[in-house]
Design a protein around this motif. Structure first.
Motif, PDB file in Angstrom:
ATOM      1  N   ARG A 232       0.834  -1.205   0.000  1.00  0.00           N
ATOM      2  CA  ARG A 232       0.000   0.000   0.000  1.00  0.00           C
ATOM      3  C   ARG A 232       0.872   1.260   0.000  1.00  0.00           C
ATOM      4  O   ARG A 232       0.593   2.220  -0.722  1.00  0.00           O
ATOM      5  CB  ARG A 232      -0.922  -0.014   1.217  1.00  0.00           C
ATOM      6  N   LEU A 235       2.249   1.807  -3.404  1.00  0.00           N
ATOM      7  CA  LEU A 235       1.227   2.355  -4.304  1.00  0.00           C
ATOM      8  C   LEU A 235       1.029   3.848  -4.067  1.00  0.00           C
ATOM      9  O   LEU A 235       0.957   4.644  -5.021  1.00  0.00           O
ATOM     10  CB  LEU A 235      -0.087   1.607  -4.093  1.00  0.00           C
ATOM     11  N   LEU A 236       0.964   4.248  -2.807  1.00  0.00           N
ATOM     12  CA  LEU A 236       0.744   5.660  -2.487  1.00  0.00           C
ATOM     13  C   LEU A 236       1.918   6.523  -2.948  1.00  0.00           C
ATOM     14  O   LEU A 236       1.729   7.574  -3.576  1.00  0.00           O
ATOM     15  CB  LEU A 236       0.530   5.821  -0.979  1.00  0.00           C
ATOM     16  N   SER A 239       2.063   6.728  -6.800  1.00  0.00           N
ATOM     17  CA  SER A 239       1.046   7.607  -7.386  1.00  0.00           C
ATOM     18  C   SER A 239       1.445   9.068  -7.212  1.00  0.00           C
ATOM     19  O   SER A 239       1.276   9.885  -8.127  1.00  0.00           O
ATOM     20  CB  SER A 239      -0.317   7.344  -6.751  1.00  0.00           C
ATOM     21  N   ALA A 291      -5.103   6.334  -2.784  1.00  0.00           N
ATOM     22  CA  ALA A 291      -4.149   6.365  -3.904  1.00  0.00           C
ATOM     23  C   ALA A 291      -4.585   7.397  -4.943  1.00  0.00           C
ATOM     24  O   ALA A 291      -3.755   8.143  -5.486  1.00  0.00           O
ATOM     25  CB  ALA A 291      -4.026   4.989  -4.543  1.00  0.00           C
TER      26      ALA A 291
END
Length: 379
Positions: A232, A235-236, A239, A291
């Protein structure tokens, strides 16, 4: 004691942010072009065993110095009419003061002998002031002392983009601890180690901007605060990285305009993004769309990064500056995540402590964001 320690560290970080300005343009950018006299265009004459530009007849040197109006105001009273802004008329009226306060404080030598300044001018651009001077220099390598750094606050630096016959090999840096620097000539073929040094210099500048940019750190902390595993977090962070890289490149390459007024509202929007994420942390239990939120606000933060580079008036050094600065931002961001994440994961293992930490730190982030919003919106 164990319970209070993580909260204390994180809260102190955010309280310090409330007193910091995130995007002070604490850099002067200088480009120096040297053209040997008495030589055909593109064919610099060499003294026996000399370097390019060591023309026995001397050379003409043109220097362009770019800085923000705020920085110029620290060197001399640039606002001649006292209306609170610097205009072209103010620069024209302060011509004599510019000569003494700026150019006399930038002595230039060639081969250990002083160069003679023959002219100087000042031009107001959209987001910065461009000062230009022409010198006649004797043969020999160029060296300049940036005495102006002794007048400016601690932390100011000069980024020097050196060039010979219009070619820009890279950048070197001067600061208060080392105000005198040799101005490099071309490496063989106009390329080489100077180019690498220039890119690495911009990487350093990107890293430095992240650690000086309390608003970006506050946003990153707010995003990571609510928890999640490595996937996670990746992903953050990805992005955010993709988003700010898009807008940073678009502005610096000239595809999107960002003048002074727009830059000011971008800074206010960055503060708004911090407020929004902090409020989410306080009122939402789940953050399924974080995200997407991070990507959208990453676009805004990219405009903030771009305003920093645009303020420097990069001229021909856009490509190495954009590449190096963006890489430096990513390295700085990765370092922050690597330091914060283990601490946050420790707190997350204790749900009660995690809930209290999220609330306490989010309130601090909200306060810092509100402070920045008011400061920037009011200009």
């Amino acid at each position: 004691m164990t319970r209070a320690s993580p909260r204390g560290v994180l809260a102190a970080l955010l309280l310090a942010a409330g007193a910091a300005s995130a995007h002070d343009a604490d850099i002067l950018y200088s480009q120096v072009r040297r053209t040997p006299t008495g030589s055909p265009a593109g064919e610099p004459r060499l003294a026996p065993g000399g370097e390019p530009g060591d023309d026995p007849m001397g050379s003409e040197v043109r220097q362009v110095l770019t800085l923000t109006a705020g920085t110029l105001g620290l060197l001399l009273p640039a606002d001649a009419d006292g209306d609170g802004t610097v205009s072209q008329a103010d620069l024209d009226a302060r011509r004599a003061a510019l000569e003494v306060g700026v150019w006399d404080a930038l002595p230039l030598t060639a081969g250990g002998r002083p160069c003679t300044r023959t002219s100087h001018s000042a031009l107001l651009r959209q987001t910065y002031v461009e000062l230009t001077a022409t010198f006649t220099c004797p043969p020999g390598p160029l060296r300049q002392t940036y005495t102006v750094l002794s007048v400016l606050p601690v932390g100011y630096r000069v980024i020097l983009g050196s060039s010979l016959d219009g070619e820009v090999p890279g950048s070197v840096f001067a600061d208060a601890a080392q105000p005198s620097v040799d101005i490099p000539g071309l490496a063989e073929g106009g390329k080489g180690s100077a180019s690498v040094r220039g890119v690495l210099g911009w990487v350093e500048e990107g890293v430095r901007h992240i650690f000086d940019g309390w608003d970006h750190l506050a946003f990153l902390l707010a995003v990571l605060l609510v928890g999640g595993g490595w996937k996670r977090v990746l992903l953050l962070v990805s992005s955010f990285t993709v988003a700010h890289s898009l807008t940073l490149g678009a502005v610096v390459l000239g595809w999107v305009g960002l003048d002074g007024d727009r830059a000011r509202w971008v800074e206010a929007a960055i503060a708004a993004s911090i407020i929004y994420v902090a409020v989410e942390n306080l009122v939402l239990r789940e953050h399924r769309h974080r995200a997407l939120v991070t990507f959208l606000f990453g676009l805004v933060h990219g405009f903030g990064f771009a305003s920093v580079l645009k303020n420097y008036g990069l001229g021909d050094s856009v490509a190495p500056a954009l590449l190096g600065f963006n890489v430096g931002v990513e390295l700085g961001q990765a370092t922050v995540v690597a330091v914060l994440l283990p601490l946050l994961r420790m707190v997350q293992r204790r749900p009660a402590l995690h809930l209290k930490t999220v609330r306490a730190v989010s309130v601090c982030i909200l306060a810092a964001g509100g402070y920045w919003m008011i400061e920037r919106a009011l200009g």
